[in-house]
Design a protein around this motif. Structure first.
Motif, PDB file in Angstrom:
ATOM      1  N   GLU A   1      33.982 100.270  48.120  1.00  0.00           N
ATOM      2  CA  GLU A   1      33.102 100.019  49.698  1.00  0.00           C
ATOM      3  C   GLU A   1      33.545 101.302  50.306  1.00  0.00           C
ATOM      4  OE1 GLU A   1      33.064  96.631  53.269  1.00  0.00           O
ATOM      5  OE2 GLU A   1      34.828  97.086  52.336  1.00  0.00           O
ATOM      6  N   ASP A   2      34.160 101.843  50.662  1.00  0.00           N
ATOM      7  CA  ASP A   2      33.809 103.046  51.404  1.00  0.00           C
ATOM      8  C   ASP A   2      33.048 104.256  51.035  1.00  0.00           C
ATOM      9  OD1 ASP A   2      35.884 101.836  52.660  1.00  0.00           O
ATOM     10  OD2 ASP A   2      37.233 103.595  51.740  1.00  0.00           O
ATOM     11  N   ALA A   3      32.685 104.110  50.028  1.00  0.00           N
ATOM     12  CA  ALA A   3      31.676 105.100  48.532  1.00  0.00           C
ATOM     13  C   ALA A   3      30.453 104.560  49.443  1.00  0.00           C
ATOM     14  CB  ALA A   3      31.970 105.303  47.938  1.00  0.00           C
ATOM     15  N   ALA A   4      30.365 103.120  48.872  1.00  0.00           N
ATOM     16  CA  ALA A   4      28.795 102.832  49.074  1.00  0.00           C
ATOM     17  C   ALA A   4      28.211 102.920  50.501  1.00  0.00           C
ATOM     18  CB  ALA A   4      28.656 101.436  48.864  1.00  0.00           C
ATOM     19  N   ARG A   5      29.693 102.662  51.306  1.00  0.00           N
ATOM     20  CA  ARG A   5      28.897 102.593  53.312  1.00  0.00           C
ATOM     21  C   ARG A   5      29.015 103.586  53.217  1.00  0.00           C
ATOM     22  NH1 ARG A   5      31.475 102.622  58.538  1.00  0.00           N
ATOM     23  NH2 ARG A   5      30.829 101.209  59.373  1.00  0.00           N
ATOM     24  N   CYS A   6      29.126 104.699  53.422  1.00  0.00           N
ATOM     25  CA  CYS A   6      28.890 105.773  53.381  1.00  0.00           C
ATOM     26  C   CYS A   6      27.364 106.447  52.794  1.00  0.00           C
ATOM     27  CB  CYS A   6      29.702 106.793  52.266  1.00  0.00           C
ATOM     28  SG  CYS A   6      30.890 106.968  53.498  1.00  0.00           S
ATOM     29  N   GLU A   7      26.898 105.570  52.138  1.00  0.00           N
ATOM     30  CA  GLU A   7      25.190 106.008  51.404  1.00  0.00           C
ATOM     31  C   GLU A   7      24.332 104.648  51.877  1.00  0.00           C
ATOM     32  OE1 GLU A   7      23.836 108.714  49.982  1.00  0.00           O
ATOM     33  OE2 GLU A   7      26.033 109.294  50.080  1.00  0.00           O
ATOM     34  N   GLY A   8      24.342 104.192  53.170  1.00  0.00           N
ATOM     35  CA  GLY A   8      23.887 102.762  53.108  1.00  0.00           C
ATOM     36  C   GLY A   8      24.075 101.990  53.143  1.00  0.00           C
ATOM     37  N   TYR A   9      25.068 101.670  51.855  1.00  0.00           N
ATOM     38  CA  TYR A   9      24.710 100.075  50.848  1.00  0.00           C
ATOM     39  C   TYR A   9      25.586  99.143  51.363  1.00  0.00           C
ATOM     40  CZ  TYR A   9      21.224 102.753  48.307  1.00  0.00           C
ATOM     41  OH  TYR A   9      20.717 102.939  47.521  1.00  0.00           O
ATOM     42  N   SER A  10      25.542  98.198  51.280  1.00  0.00           N
ATOM     43  CA  SER A  10      26.457  96.817  51.284  1.00  0.00           C
ATOM     44  C   SER A  10      26.890  96.159  49.833  1.00  0.00           C
ATOM     45  CB  SER A  10      25.563  95.706  52.461  1.00  0.00           C
ATOM     46  OG  SER A  10      25.513  96.637  53.171  1.00  0.00           O
ATOM     47  N   VAL A  11      28.506  95.801  49.873  1.00  0.00           N
ATOM     48  CA  VAL A  11      28.624  95.443  48.611  1.00  0.00           C
ATOM     49  C   VAL A  11      29.308  94.287  49.091  1.00  0.00           C
ATOM     50  CG1 VAL A  11      31.278  95.374  47.144  1.00  0.00           C
ATOM     51  CG2 VAL A  11      30.345  97.876  48.070  1.00  0.00           C
ATOM     52  N   VAL A  12      28.462  93.364  48.101  1.00  0.00           N
ATOM     53  CA  VAL A  12      28.741  91.762  47.842  1.00  0.00           C
ATOM     54  C   VAL A  12      29.557  91.475  46.645  1.00  0.00           C
ATOM     55  CG1 VAL A  12      27.484  89.722  46.978  1.00  0.00           C
ATOM     56  CG2 VAL A  12      26.443  91.224  48.988  1.00  0.00           C
ATOM     57  N   LEU A  13      30.578  91.030  46.841  1.00  0.00           N
ATOM     58  CA  LEU A  13      32.011  90.416  46.133  1.00  0.00           C
ATOM     59  C   LEU A  13      32.052  89.640  45.575  1.00  0.00           C
ATOM     60  CD1 LEU A  13      34.886  92.330  45.199  1.00  0.00           C
ATOM     61  CD2 LEU A  13      35.948  90.592  47.496  1.00  0.00           C
ATOM     62  N   CYS A  14      31.960  89.450  43.923  1.00  0.00           N
ATOM     63  CA  CYS A  14      32.191  88.565  42.787  1.00  0.00           C
ATOM     64  C   CYS A  14      33.547  88.398  42.190  1.00  0.00           C
ATOM     65  CB  CYS A  14      31.151  88.262  41.917  1.00  0.00           C
ATOM     66  SG  CYS A  14      28.982  89.170  43.055  1.00  0.00           S
TER      67      CYS A  14
END
Length: 330
Positions: free
Chosen positions: A81-94
């Motif tokens: 999540e930390d890495a994705a958020r820095c690039e403007g992406y959200s993470v969905v946990l499954c």
């Protein structure tokens, strides 16, 4: 409700520049900072639905993991999540609970929702990434490798970790060392057990197959496995446990018998959850779960930017906790 024009005016840039920032297009670092600061001040949220229709992908990454109750995967998810958020992406946990059918459903949803990418800790040897990879969705396997398909993979040196843990027990003078590991169809379980075998063989110790127990990667599995080992006519004097939750079960089983964990030598792959320090007598091979997640996200983001090179594998070393030196607590 604020608009892209409001953000552009406050940031003193053009609306096109604002659009490029939120689309991930090349923009100077100074302008990115101004745009994001302005967006925060105005509580501006891009119209993600419209952008998904234009780009044919969403700005959501699916993180498919086998056990959300395991703090290891919680830390891994934080790294993603930390890495994705820095690039403007959200993470969905499954969470799959190591169920292949459930895993397949999540992968189908990721494909149907045009998610930008998938990071997956495979549920088993029969994990099928074919359908989603055929849609050209970026995929990275984390913690566990996937057989039969070339995708980027981030894993620990599981054989090396199993060897290190077992050598720590040998260094403490134990000779009849058992191994409690996960299901036979899960790659990490067999790899860590292979490290156990290798260490025993190198030390010239007998490999007794009755001392190798496959169970689930859960607290109850570890508890039941140790109970079975202690019931053997010739029980082990030590045990290597290949994940953190099973090690909790092992410690519980010993304490239920009124025994201190040091009564049986224990080495565990992964930091014991729910405690800041392991019980005395427990050697820990520490794992950087958050780093694993960050690396997986970095590889995924590369693919999402268009990197079409061959599949890559990143191997993270797991090391004996600094509280142990040559098998001796310090």
């Amino acid at each position: 409700m604020s608009t892209i024009y409001d953000v552009a005016a406050l940031a003193e840039v053009s609306p096109a520049t604002v659009s490029r920032v939120f689309n991930g297009s090349p923009v100077s670092a100074a302008k990115i900072e101004r745009v994001r600061d302005a967006a925060d001040q105005l509580s501006y949220t891009p119209n993600r639905t419209a952008r998904t229709l234009r780009k044919q992908t969403s700005e959501i990454i699916a993180l498919v993991i086998p056990d959300i109750e395991n703090p290891f995967f919680t830390a891994l998810a934080r790294g993603v999540e930390d890495a994705a958020r820095c690039e403007g992406y959200s993470v969905v946990l499954c969470n799959t609970d190591d169920d292949l059918d459930r895993e397949a459903q999540y992968l189908e949803i990721a494909a149907l929702e045009h998610m930008a990418g998938v990071i997956i800790g495979p549920a088993g040897a029969e994990t099928d990434l074919g359908p989603i990879s055929r849609r050209s969705t970026a995929v990275v396997a984390v913690d566990r490798a996937v057989a039969g398909i070339d995708v980027d993979t981030v894993v620990f040196d599981n054989v090396g970790a199993g060897r290190t843990a077992t050598e720590a027990l040998i260094g403490r003078g134990f000779r009849r060392i058992a191994c409690i590991t996960g299901p036979q169809d899960i790659w990490t379980a067999t790899e860590r057990a292979a490290g156990w075998r290798d260490a025993l063989c190198t030390a010239g110790l007998e490999i007794d197959e009755s001392l190798l127990v496959h169970t689930d990667f859960r607290v109850g599995g570890g508890r039941a496995a140790l109970e079975g080992l202690l019931a053997l006519p010739s029980p082990p004097d030590a045990v290597f446990v290949t994940n953190n939750l099973m090690a909790v079960g092992v410690v519980e089983a010993l304490r239920s018998r009124g025994l201190d964990p040091s009564a049986v030598g224990i080495a565990v792959f992964g930091d014991l959850p729910f405690t800041s320090t392991a019980p005395p007598g427990v050697s820990v091979v520490s794992v950087a779960a958050r780093e694993l997640g960050s690396l997986a996200a970095a590889l995924l983001l590369d693919r999402m930017r268009g990197d079409a090179g061959p599949a890559r594998t990143r191997v993270v070393e797991a090391v004996l906790s600094p509280s142990w030196s040559d098998g001796v607590p310090v």
